[in-house]
Structures are given as structure tokens and as C-alpha cells.
Write a protein that holds these residues in place. Structure first.
Motif, PDB file in Angstrom:
ATOM      1  N   ASP A  56     -13.382  36.257  85.766  1.00 52.29           N
ATOM      2  CA  ASP A  56     -12.259  36.418  86.609  1.00 52.29           C
ATOM      3  C   ASP A  56     -12.232  36.141  87.888  1.00 52.29           C
ATOM      4  O   ASP A  56     -11.336  35.477  88.386  1.00 52.29           O
ATOM      5  CB  ASP A  56     -11.541  37.868  86.275  1.00 52.29           C
ATOM      6  N   LEU A  57     -13.313  36.574  88.671  1.00 47.55           N
ATOM      7  CA  LEU A  57     -13.700  36.508  89.978  1.00 47.55           C
ATOM      8  C   LEU A  57     -14.337  35.197  90.226  1.00 47.55           C
ATOM      9  O   LEU A  57     -14.383  34.986  91.384  1.00 47.55           O
ATOM     10  CB  LEU A  57     -14.495  37.702  90.462  1.00 47.55           C
ATOM     11  N   GLY A  58     -14.909  34.399  89.196  1.00 49.23           N
ATOM     12  CA  GLY A  58     -15.318  33.031  89.686  1.00 49.23           C
ATOM     13  C   GLY A  58     -16.903  33.400  90.003  1.00 49.23           C
ATOM     14  O   GLY A  58     -17.450  32.297  90.851  1.00 49.23           O
ATOM     15  N   PHE A  59     -17.293  34.403  89.907  1.00 51.67           N
ATOM     16  CA  PHE A  59     -18.795  34.703  90.311  1.00 51.67           C
ATOM     17  C   PHE A  59     -19.890  33.854  89.380  1.00 51.67           C
ATOM     18  O   PHE A  59     -19.666  33.755  88.088  1.00 51.67           O
ATOM     19  CB  PHE A  59     -19.199  36.248  90.286  1.00 51.67           C
ATOM     20  N   SER A 101     -12.792  49.857  83.492  1.00 46.12           N
ATOM     21  CA  SER A 101     -11.889  48.815  82.995  1.00 46.12           C
ATOM     22  C   SER A 101     -12.481  47.692  83.680  1.00 46.12           C
ATOM     23  O   SER A 101     -12.924  47.485  84.656  1.00 46.12           O
ATOM     24  CB  SER A 101     -10.532  49.262  83.450  1.00 46.12           C
ATOM     25  N   VAL A 102     -11.782  46.476  83.251  1.00 48.82           N
ATOM     26  CA  VAL A 102     -12.279  45.100  83.873  1.00 48.82           C
ATOM     27  C   VAL A 102     -11.653  45.145  85.255  1.00 48.82           C
ATOM     28  O   VAL A 102     -12.490  44.652  86.338  1.00 48.82           O
ATOM     29  CB  VAL A 102     -11.792  44.217  82.851  1.00 48.82           C
ATOM     30  N   GLU A 103     -10.474  45.703  85.377  1.00 49.16           N
ATOM     31  CA  GLU A 103     -10.007  45.848  86.758  1.00 49.16           C
ATOM     32  C   GLU A 103     -10.800  46.696  87.625  1.00 49.16           C
ATOM     33  O   GLU A 103     -11.096  46.150  88.948  1.00 49.16           O
ATOM     34  CB  GLU A 103      -8.514  46.228  86.809  1.00 49.16           C
ATOM     35  N   ASP A 104     -11.364  47.866  87.324  1.00 51.46           N
ATOM     36  CA  ASP A 104     -12.466  48.654  88.155  1.00 51.46           C
ATOM     37  C   ASP A 104     -13.485  47.950  88.399  1.00 51.46           C
ATOM     38  O   ASP A 104     -14.097  48.019  89.691  1.00 51.46           O
ATOM     39  CB  ASP A 104     -12.412  49.815  87.584  1.00 51.46           C
ATOM     40  N   LEU A 105     -14.078  47.128  87.448  1.00 55.89           N
ATOM     41  CA  LEU A 105     -15.128  46.449  87.658  1.00 55.89           C
ATOM     42  C   LEU A 105     -15.148  45.403  88.613  1.00 55.89           C
ATOM     43  O   LEU A 105     -15.904  45.012  89.465  1.00 55.89           O
ATOM     44  CB  LEU A 105     -15.513  45.923  86.257  1.00 55.89           C
ATOM     45  N   LEU A 117     -15.224  46.766  92.038  1.00 53.61           N
ATOM     46  CA  LEU A 117     -16.656  47.185  92.262  1.00 53.61           C
ATOM     47  C   LEU A 117     -17.448  45.831  92.538  1.00 53.61           C
ATOM     48  O   LEU A 117     -18.216  46.107  93.684  1.00 53.61           O
ATOM     49  CB  LEU A 117     -17.039  48.011  91.055  1.00 53.61           C
ATOM     50  N   LEU A 118     -17.147  44.846  91.846  1.00 54.37           N
ATOM     51  CA  LEU A 118     -18.083  43.665  92.175  1.00 54.37           C
ATOM     52  C   LEU A 118     -17.567  42.958  93.577  1.00 54.37           C
ATOM     53  O   LEU A 118     -18.400  42.368  94.215  1.00 54.37           O
ATOM     54  CB  LEU A 118     -17.753  42.744  90.977  1.00 54.37           C
ATOM     55  N   GLN A 119     -16.434  42.901  93.568  1.00 52.76           N
ATOM     56  CA  GLN A 119     -15.892  42.501  95.204  1.00 52.76           C
ATOM     57  C   GLN A 119     -16.373  43.134  96.223  1.00 52.76           C
ATOM     58  O   GLN A 119     -17.193  42.744  97.254  1.00 52.76           O
ATOM     59  CB  GLN A 119     -14.268  42.355  95.080  1.00 52.76           C
ATOM     60  N   THR A 120     -16.539  44.569  96.217  1.00 53.36           N
ATOM     61  CA  THR A 120     -16.956  45.467  96.867  1.00 53.36           C
ATOM     62  C   THR A 120     -18.597  45.118  97.469  1.00 53.36           C
ATOM     63  O   THR A 120     -18.897  44.912  98.476  1.00 53.36           O
ATOM     64  CB  THR A 120     -16.940  46.775  96.896  1.00 53.36           C
TER      65      THR A 120
END
Length: 82
Positions: A26-29, A67-71, A74-77
């Protein structure tokens, strides 16, 4: 960014891996998720509850049912701190 899931391959570990992979997509990482099931390494890290998420060598706070949203948050941070 390195992402790994510590766990024994149980259903919770699989849910966590799928959620982490979805958040990454989702984040494109462009990073891979590895799974480490070595009990010796897990014990050496002092991990008591599985699954456990490790980002860039840092154990994250309790992450059994993230959840996916929490992750994604966390990953963006984590990506901003890298």
C-alpha cells in the motif's frame, strides 16, 4: 529498511506477515519481509511473545494483532527515521 517477523510460523505469524506485506504494498515500499523462526536468536533478543516485528534491527512494541493501518503508520514513521 529491513523488516523481519520473529515467530514459529503459527497462524498469528502468518496473519502478521500478510498484514506487513499489505502495508508495504500500500505504501509502495520496495523491501522484503523475512521470517526468523530460530528459537535461540529469539531468546537471545529477549522476545517473550510471538509474533514480534523487527524493523531495522529494532524490536517494535507489542505487535501481535497490528492492523494494516497501524502497520502503515509504523512503517512510515520508521522510514522517516532511517
Amino acid at each position: 529498511m529491513t523488516i523481519e517477523i520473529l515467530g514459529e510460523g503459527c497462524s498469528k505469524c502468518n496473519v502478521m506477515k500478510n498484514n506487513v506485506q499489505q502495508a508495504i504494498n500500500d505504501l509502495g515500499f520496495h523491501t522484503k519481509v523475512s521470517v526468523d523462526m530460530d528459537p535461540g536468536r529469539i531468546a537471545k533478543l529477549g522476545v517473550l511473545y510471538l509474533p514480534q516485528l523487527v524493523i531495522d534491527g529494532q524490536i517494535t512494541p507489542s505487535s501481535i494483532w497490528r492492523s494494516v493501518e497501524d502497520l502503515k503508520e509504523l512503517l512510515q514513521t520508521a522510514s522517516k527515521q532511517a
